[in-house]
Design a protein around this motif. Structure first.
Motif, short mmCIF file in Angstrom:
data_model
loop_
_atom_site.label_atom_id
_atom_site.label_comp_id
_atom_site.label_asym_id
_atom_site.label_seq_id
_atom_site.Cartn_x
_atom_site.Cartn_y
_atom_site.Cartn_z
N CYS A 115 8.07 -0.45 -10.34
CA CYS A 115 9.40 -0.35 -9.75
C CYS A 115 9.32 -0.38 -8.22
O CYS A 115 10.19 -0.95 -7.56
N ALA A 116 8.27 0.21 -7.66
CA ALA A 116 8.09 0.17 -6.21
C ALA A 116 7.88 -1.27 -5.74
O ALA A 116 8.46 -1.71 -4.75
N SER A 128 7.22 15.11 -10.83
CA SER A 128 7.66 13.84 -10.25
C SER A 128 6.73 13.43 -9.11
O SER A 128 5.88 14.19 -8.67
N ALA A 129 6.93 12.21 -8.66
CA ALA A 129 6.15 11.70 -7.52
C ALA A 129 7.00 10.71 -6.77
O ALA A 129 7.87 10.06 -7.33
N ARG A 130 6.75 10.62 -5.46
CA ARG A 130 7.43 9.63 -4.64
C ARG A 130 6.41 8.99 -3.72
O ARG A 130 5.32 9.51 -3.51
N ALA A 173 12.16 4.86 -5.69
CA ALA A 173 11.80 3.77 -6.60
C ALA A 173 10.51 4.09 -7.34
O ALA A 173 10.40 3.90 -8.55
N TYR A 174 9.54 4.60 -6.60
CA TYR A 174 8.26 4.96 -7.22
C TYR A 174 8.44 6.11 -8.19
O TYR A 174 7.90 6.11 -9.29
N VAL A 199 0.86 -1.19 0.00
CA VAL A 199 0.00 0.00 0.00
C VAL A 199 0.89 1.23 0.00
O VAL A 199 1.74 1.39 0.88
N LEU A 200 0.69 2.10 -0.99
CA LEU A 200 1.49 3.31 -1.10
C LEU A 200 0.60 4.54 -1.05
O LEU A 200 -0.51 4.54 -1.56
N GLY A 201 1.13 5.60 -0.44
CA GLY A 201 0.54 6.93 -0.55
C GLY A 201 1.45 7.74 -1.45
O GLY A 201 2.63 7.91 -1.15
N SER A 202 0.92 8.22 -2.55
CA SER A 202 1.73 8.96 -3.52
C SER A 202 1.76 10.43 -3.17
O SER A 202 0.73 11.04 -2.88
#
Length: 377
Positions: A175-176, A114-116, A167-168, A93-96
């Motif tokens: 990639c994440a 960009s985003a992480r 990575a994201y 689970v990711l929060g962008s």
């Protein structure tokens, strides 16, 4: 800020009596106008939010059209850890933290395109789907990022000493996932991503989340100012809380993770009492917001798939959830970065692979933030 501060022994043995036999596997209940689903939105989280899938016709197709999905399996191919067929599931689970569009106003910062991954959690659902373990991965962890191919077919070279959250930003969701699988040796069965704007609206649709703070929190960067006491957080305040790192504690990412984990438990408690299933309109509003909020792997990219997936999670509450931070130590060369404590982290990965509780020794003596106990639900 102590590099080797020892956390309190907070890791419980989830479901010490073991999964109840009648809870094994997923069960599909008979259809009704109030079909329930437990959709992991975990901004910090896996966070998990109950919502309802509205049944048929226009509403079904509208909700189905809201969902964005990415084909992780095709991008990653066969060079992945083997799937463990023991009834458990692993979800990344990711929060962008992209600063583009409506998120720029909420997140601040520069819109550089960009985003992480502002927040990353590995959610392990144990066999029987009655308990779960959540492992937060600090965004500032320095790791060796593997070579990966994104969902557009572009290949990105490996990198050493890279921050985990890059990575994201480098290759998106694929990639994440590849990076998490590389450092854990565990295959991610599913992927869920939530963004700033969707998280804020989802909390507002729920009517806010009650929390109690034992200390005042004042962080201009996350637009949060909370005196000590009891509050019902709006979406904007909740977003500020899960993002703050300078307003309380030692200002570290590890402290922010402690706040995030406390908020997730408060969120789960609120969902139990909000009564969304007695109001078809509220149920639909939540479903509409949630399906617009998440990006999933292609296996979860439909309302029916989300309902089937979530139906097996609805029995998991705060009391059945173990939450830890991936074992890390401060980087001697840069106190603003952390390094994975490999031997202790391996205890965590071995436990999840074997569908066992995480041992308390896995986090003993590892680096921790100073925000534990500041927020409760």
């Amino acid at each position: 800020m102590s590099a080797q501060s020892t956390p309190e022994p907070v890791i419980s043995e989830p479901g010490e009596t073991g999964p109840r036999p009648r809870g094994k596997g997923r069960r599909r209940k008979a259809r009704s106008t109030r079909r329930k689903a437990l959709l992991a939105t975990a901004w910090t989280a896996a966070g998990v939010v109950v919502l309802g899938g509205v049944g048929a016709g226009y509403l079904y197709f509208k909700l189905n059209g809201n969902i964005k999905s990415v084909d992780i399996d095709q991008a990653l191919g066969n060079d992945r850890p083997s799937k463990v067929d023991n009834g458990s599931e692993n979800i990344l689970v990711l929060g962008s933290d992209t600063r583009s569009g409506s998120n720029k106003k909420l997140g601040g910062g520069t819109d550089d395109g960009s985003a992480r991954s502002d927040t990353a959690m590995i959610v392990h659902v144990y066999e029987g789907h009655k308990k779960a373990a959540v492992v937060s991965v600090p965004r500032d962890t320095l790791i060796d990022r593997p070579r990966c191919t994104d969902t557009k077919g572009t290949t990105h070279p490996a990198a050493s000493g890279s921050m985990f959250n890059e990575a994201y930003g480098t290759g998106g969701a694929a990639c994440a996932v590849k990076t998490v699988e590389s450092i854990t040796g565990i295959r991610m069965d599913h992927y869920l991503e939530v963004d700033f704007a969707g998280f804020q609206k989802l909390i507002d649709d729920l009517g806010g989340v009650p929390v109690t703070t034992t200390k005042s929190i004042d962080d201009r960067q996350s637009h949060l100012n909370l005196p000590a006491g009891t509050h019902t957080l709006s979406g904007q305040q909740a977003l500020g809380l899960v993002r703050t790192r300078h307003g309380v504690g030692d200002g570290s990412d590890l402290g922010r993770i402690q706040l995030q984990q406390a908020f997730i438990k408060a969120l789960l408690n609120q969902v139990k009492h909000v009564g969304v299933f007695t109001s078809p309109k509220r149920l639909y509003d939540l479903a509409d917001t949630a399906t617009k909020t998440v990006t999933t792997d292609s296996d979860l990219g439909s309302v029916n798939s989300l309902i089937d997936f979530a139906d097996g999670l609805k029995g998991i509450g705060p009391k059945h959830m173990t939450m830890i931070t991936m074992p890390v130590r401060y980087d001697p060369a840069n106190p603003n970065r952390v390094l994975m404590a490999k031997q202790q982290a391996q205890q965590v990965w071995n436990a999840l692979k074997n569908d066992r509780p995480i041992p308390k020794s896995a986090t003993k003596g590892t680096a921790t933030g100073e925000a534990k106990g500041v927020v409760s639900g």
